[in-house]
Motif scaffolding. Structure first.
Motif, PDB file in Angstrom:
ATOM      1  N   LEU A   1     121.299  30.091 -92.828  1.00 15.70           N
ATOM      2  CA  LEU A   1     120.810  29.373 -91.646  1.00 15.70           C
ATOM      3  C   LEU A   1     119.981  28.156 -92.070  1.00 15.70           C
ATOM      4  CD1 LEU A   1     119.991  28.906 -88.694  1.00 15.70           C
ATOM      5  CD2 LEU A   1     118.586  30.954 -88.787  1.00 15.70           C
ATOM      6  N   THR A   2     119.077  28.366 -93.003  1.00 12.14           N
ATOM      7  CA  THR A   2     118.225  27.261 -93.450  1.00 12.14           C
ATOM      8  C   THR A   2     119.039  26.209 -94.204  1.00 12.14           C
ATOM      9  OG1 THR A   2     116.519  28.949 -93.736  1.00 12.14           O
ATOM     10  CG2 THR A   2     116.016  26.754 -94.551  1.00 12.14           C
ATOM     11  N   THR A   3     119.943  26.691 -95.057  1.00 11.78           N
ATOM     12  CA  THR A   3     120.766  25.782 -95.850  1.00 11.78           C
ATOM     13  C   THR A   3     121.670  24.922 -94.967  1.00 11.78           C
ATOM     14  OG1 THR A   3     120.712  27.352 -97.684  1.00 11.78           O
ATOM     15  CG2 THR A   3     122.410  25.681 -97.778  1.00 11.78           C
TER      16      THR A   3
ATOM     17  N   PHE B   1     120.875  23.659 -92.082  1.00 11.65           N
ATOM     18  CA  PHE B   1     120.057  22.523 -91.628  1.00 11.65           C
ATOM     19  C   PHE B   1     119.720  21.588 -92.787  1.00 11.65           C
ATOM     20  CE2 PHE B   1     119.388  25.359 -88.007  1.00 11.65           C
ATOM     21  CZ  PHE B   1     119.725  24.476 -86.997  1.00 11.65           C
ATOM     22  N   GLU B   2     119.575  22.155 -93.972  1.00 12.19           N
ATOM     23  CA  GLU B   2     119.320  21.323 -95.147  1.00 12.19           C
ATOM     24  C   GLU B   2     120.523  20.417 -95.421  1.00 12.19           C
ATOM     25  OE1 GLU B   2     118.301  23.609 -98.570  1.00 12.19           O
ATOM     26  OE2 GLU B   2     118.091  21.846 -99.846  1.00 12.19           O
TER      27      GLU B   2
ATOM     28  N   SER C   1     120.844  17.792 -92.746  1.00  8.26           N
ATOM     29  CA  SER C   1     119.777  16.786 -92.843  1.00  8.26           C
ATOM     30  C   SER C   1     120.000  15.848 -94.026  1.00  8.26           C
ATOM     31  CB  SER C   1     118.403  17.460 -92.932  1.00  8.26           C
ATOM     32  OG  SER C   1     118.213  18.046 -94.205  1.00  8.26           O
ATOM     33  N   MET C   2     120.760  16.305 -95.023  1.00  3.45           N
ATOM     34  CA  MET C   2     121.033  15.472 -96.191  1.00  3.45           C
ATOM     35  C   MET C   2     122.410  14.805 -96.117  1.00  3.45           C
ATOM     36  SD  MET C   2     119.392  17.849 -99.194  1.00  3.45           S
ATOM     37  CE  MET C   2     119.474  16.563-100.450  1.00  3.45           C
TER      38      MET C   2
ATOM     39  N   PRO D   1     120.992   7.836 -89.754  1.00 11.02           N
ATOM     40  CA  PRO D   1     119.879   8.687 -89.281  1.00 11.02           C
ATOM     41  C   PRO D   1     119.871   9.010 -87.778  1.00 11.02           C
ATOM     42  CG  PRO D   1     119.027   7.056 -90.814  1.00 11.02           C
ATOM     43  CD  PRO D   1     120.492   6.750 -90.633  1.00 11.02           C
TER      44      PRO D   1
ATOM     45  N   LYS E   1     122.577  11.441 -87.069  1.00 11.70           N
ATOM     46  CA  LYS E   1     122.262  12.707 -87.750  1.00 11.70           C
ATOM     47  C   LYS E   1     121.221  13.499 -86.973  1.00 11.70           C
ATOM     48  CE  LYS E   1     120.744  12.462 -92.099  1.00 11.70           C
ATOM     49  NZ  LYS E   1     121.032  12.288 -93.537  1.00 11.70           N
ATOM     50  N   VAL E   2     120.201  12.805 -86.486  1.00 11.58           N
ATOM     51  CA  VAL E   2     119.172  13.487 -85.697  1.00 11.58           C
ATOM     52  C   VAL E   2     119.801  14.113 -84.448  1.00 11.58           C
ATOM     53  CG1 VAL E   2     117.170  13.085 -84.209  1.00 11.58           C
ATOM     54  CG2 VAL E   2     117.165  12.223 -86.559  1.00 11.58           C
TER      55      VAL E   2
ATOM     56  N   LEU F   1     121.667  17.211 -85.490  1.00 13.01           N
ATOM     57  CA  LEU F   1     120.715  18.282 -85.812  1.00 13.01           C
ATOM     58  C   LEU F   1     120.168  18.923 -84.539  1.00 13.01           C
ATOM     59  CD1 LEU F   1     118.926  16.510 -88.785  1.00 13.01           C
ATOM     60  CD2 LEU F   1     119.909  18.812 -88.921  1.00 13.01           C
ATOM     61  N   GLN F   2     119.829  18.079 -83.562  1.00 11.92           N
ATOM     62  CA  GLN F   2     119.332  18.606 -82.284  1.00 11.92           C
ATOM     63  C   GLN F   2     120.380  19.512 -81.632  1.00 11.92           C
ATOM     64  OE1 GLN F   2     118.467  15.058 -80.062  1.00 11.92           O
ATOM     65  NE2 GLN F   2     116.507  14.693 -81.089  1.00 11.92           N
TER      66      GLN F   2
ATOM     67  N   ALA G   1     120.948  22.817 -83.578  1.00 12.43           N
ATOM     68  CA  ALA G   1     119.836  23.755 -83.382  1.00 12.43           C
ATOM     69  C   ALA G   1     119.902  24.369 -81.983  1.00 12.43           C
ATOM     70  CB  ALA G   1     118.500  23.049 -83.602  1.00 12.43           C
ATOM     71  N   LYS G   2     120.182  23.536 -80.998  1.00  9.04           N
ATOM     72  CA  LYS G   2     120.262  24.016 -79.621  1.00  9.04           C
ATOM     73  C   LYS G   2     121.401  25.039 -79.490  1.00  9.04           C
ATOM     74  CE  LYS G   2     119.097  20.605 -76.621  1.00  9.04           C
ATOM     75  NZ  LYS G   2     117.875  20.944 -75.848  1.00  9.04           N
TER      76      LYS G   2
ATOM     77  N   SER H   1     122.825  26.895 -81.754  1.00  9.81           N
ATOM     78  CA  SER H   1     122.707  28.124 -82.541  1.00  9.81           C
ATOM     79  C   SER H   1     121.429  28.893 -82.241  1.00  9.81           C
ATOM     80  CB  SER H   1     122.779  27.808 -84.043  1.00  9.81           C
ATOM     81  OG  SER H   1     121.817  26.856 -84.404  1.00  9.81           O
TER      82      SER H   1
END
Lengths: 294, 294
Positions: free
Chosen positions: B119-121, B123-124, B127-128, B133, B136-137, B140-141, B144-145, B147
């Motif tokens: 899960l953390t990886t 997002f990592e 994000s990379m 940008p 990408k943001v 990411l939003q 996250a929403k 999942s």
């Protein structure tokens, strides 16, 4: 009232309000929300948000909404890790911060999901934070790295595998650098980024945090031996019970106390160096260091 | 060889390579890495990356590295959710994709950590990713929403709480819209974003995915009743065993089959509308829809 006490009262409250607001808004299952809020509201020292926000303030900068949101995301990650670490399959702890652990109240399945929920919500909150996109992407990268598989999760995996084994002081430090150190380093580096500091300054902050992270763990190990459940709000002598290697175990109580002092002195020395610039006021962070003494 | 078979062979392999490369590089605990790679390499239909990448290709765009990275992050999230769902405290499944589940091989504690790590990886990695940008943001939003606690995690919490209870077809749909639907919708919307499509087009893609998500779940429920462990690679009749409400349970097998056809027809109708623009070729995604028929 010390400056730190005033700072904590105001700034930690803001961070807590941001966590609760976001979880309430963004969780559409009632029990899941209750389970997440139970652990968020269980208190704790809030040392990570404190370090992050105190770092911003030490550069004489106003703390923006984005600062509180980053601090809130960080504390959510820390809280999820406690919920999962306390699970029966992990450390099997019944008590945390003087209250029954999450799975004792909500059951194991919901505790796993509350942890997953807080972890995901942390990235959601940071991705939606009031921070300019390039800086936000950098913070997201660093938070994922610190909390992930070369940071906190890897440290927890290594810690678990070391149970029942004799490990060297170097191995023990390598475990804690990841398990607790990485998030503490994120706290101060993120504070520096949000205060628009240079790479060189960020490196110094990272060094301060590295020493504080070790101090934090040594102190935690010492308290597990020296304190009582009543004072700590969690069971003591857990390390011995779980056959975990600790600083007092490897260095003796006196040796561990000395190591704690050494780490704090090293942190304060770098803070003094930073304070040679007029843009930095070391007083508040030195007061935070004061919390790490026994 | 159909276009879809060619597409899958090439593009899914790239996505898998990206997942494995990133996990190998970014995980500094050996057992944790093995546990994560075990579930990543267990195969599966890769339906989410397929939908994401096929959506990009349908707009006649080259798939960039950022596209594969987004697809890889998405599949990591899906894989973590399977590891945690299979845990004894959750669905207690021993078999997944024809192999023992993660905790049967690595133990419960490591399985929890492998899930947290993936899960953390995810997002990592995102994000990379090689994505501009601002875009990408946004991704990411949305990830996250989808999942998190108004998406997949909330759906899983609701699903668990519904066990042993009779729920309405509306409640069942609300569970699955979150539990499986949200990530499938992310797949197509993210594909549209990476192909630089307008808000209006993203809304249409979201509608296609909404129907496909329901079709996916209805088909899954039907297979649980109609297929065998040998064919599915996981235990069947689990829903009945866990007292879960299902589409065949609520609508009968014939009714569920009809509902499946209705959802697929609705998805294909919107794909045809999209194909009225010369920028969109519906053929590949229609072939993907073909995978959802019984």
């Amino acid at each position: 009232m010390s400056e730190l006490t005033r700072f904590q009262a105001k700034e930690i409250q803001q961070t807590e309000a941001e966590m609760v607001r976001f979880i309430r808004e963004q969780t559409n299952d009632q029990t899941l929300q209750e389970s997440m809020l139970y652990s968020i509201n269980a208190g704790g020292k809030r040392i990570r948000p404190l370090l992050l926000l105190a770092t911003i303030a030490s550069f004489k900068k106003e703390i923006s909404l984005g600062g509180y949101q980053t601090a809130a995301a960080l504390e959510m990650i820390h809280t999820y890790s406690l919920i999962h670490d306390d699970l029966p399959a992990m450390d099997n702890d019944d008590l945390r911060r003087g209250k029954p652990t999450n799975h004792k109240i909500f059951g194991e399945a919901m505790a796993i999901l509350a942890g997953d929920g807080l972890l995901t919500t942390a990235f959601e909150l940071l991705s939606m934070a009031e921070i300019e996109p390039t800086e936000k992407v950098l913070l997201l990268q660093l938070l994922a790295k610190a909390s992930g598989t070369h940071g906190m999760v890897a440290g927890q995996a290594a810690d678990m595998q070391a149970e029942g084994k004799q490990v060297s002081i170097e191995d023990l430090m390598a475990i804690h650098q990841r398990k607790t150190g990485a998030l503490i380093r994120f706290a101060m580096v993120a504070g520096g980024i949000l205060a628009n500091q240079s790479e060189a300054t960020l490196t110094q902050l990272d060094q301060v945090a590295k020493h504080l992270g070790l101090a934090f763990q040594i102190r935690d190990d010492l308290l597990d031996v020296l304190s009582t459940t009543e004072v700590l709000g969690k069971e003591t002598n857990r390390d011995e019970f779980l056959e975990k290697s600790t600083y007092p175990g490897l260095l003796g109580v006196a040796g561990a106390k000395q190591a704690l002092l050494d780490e704090l002195t090293a942190a304060e020395t770098i803070l003094n160096e930073l304070a040679s610039f007029p843009t930095f006021d070391a007083r508040l962070l030195k007061e935070v260091c004061g919390l790490f003494y026994l």
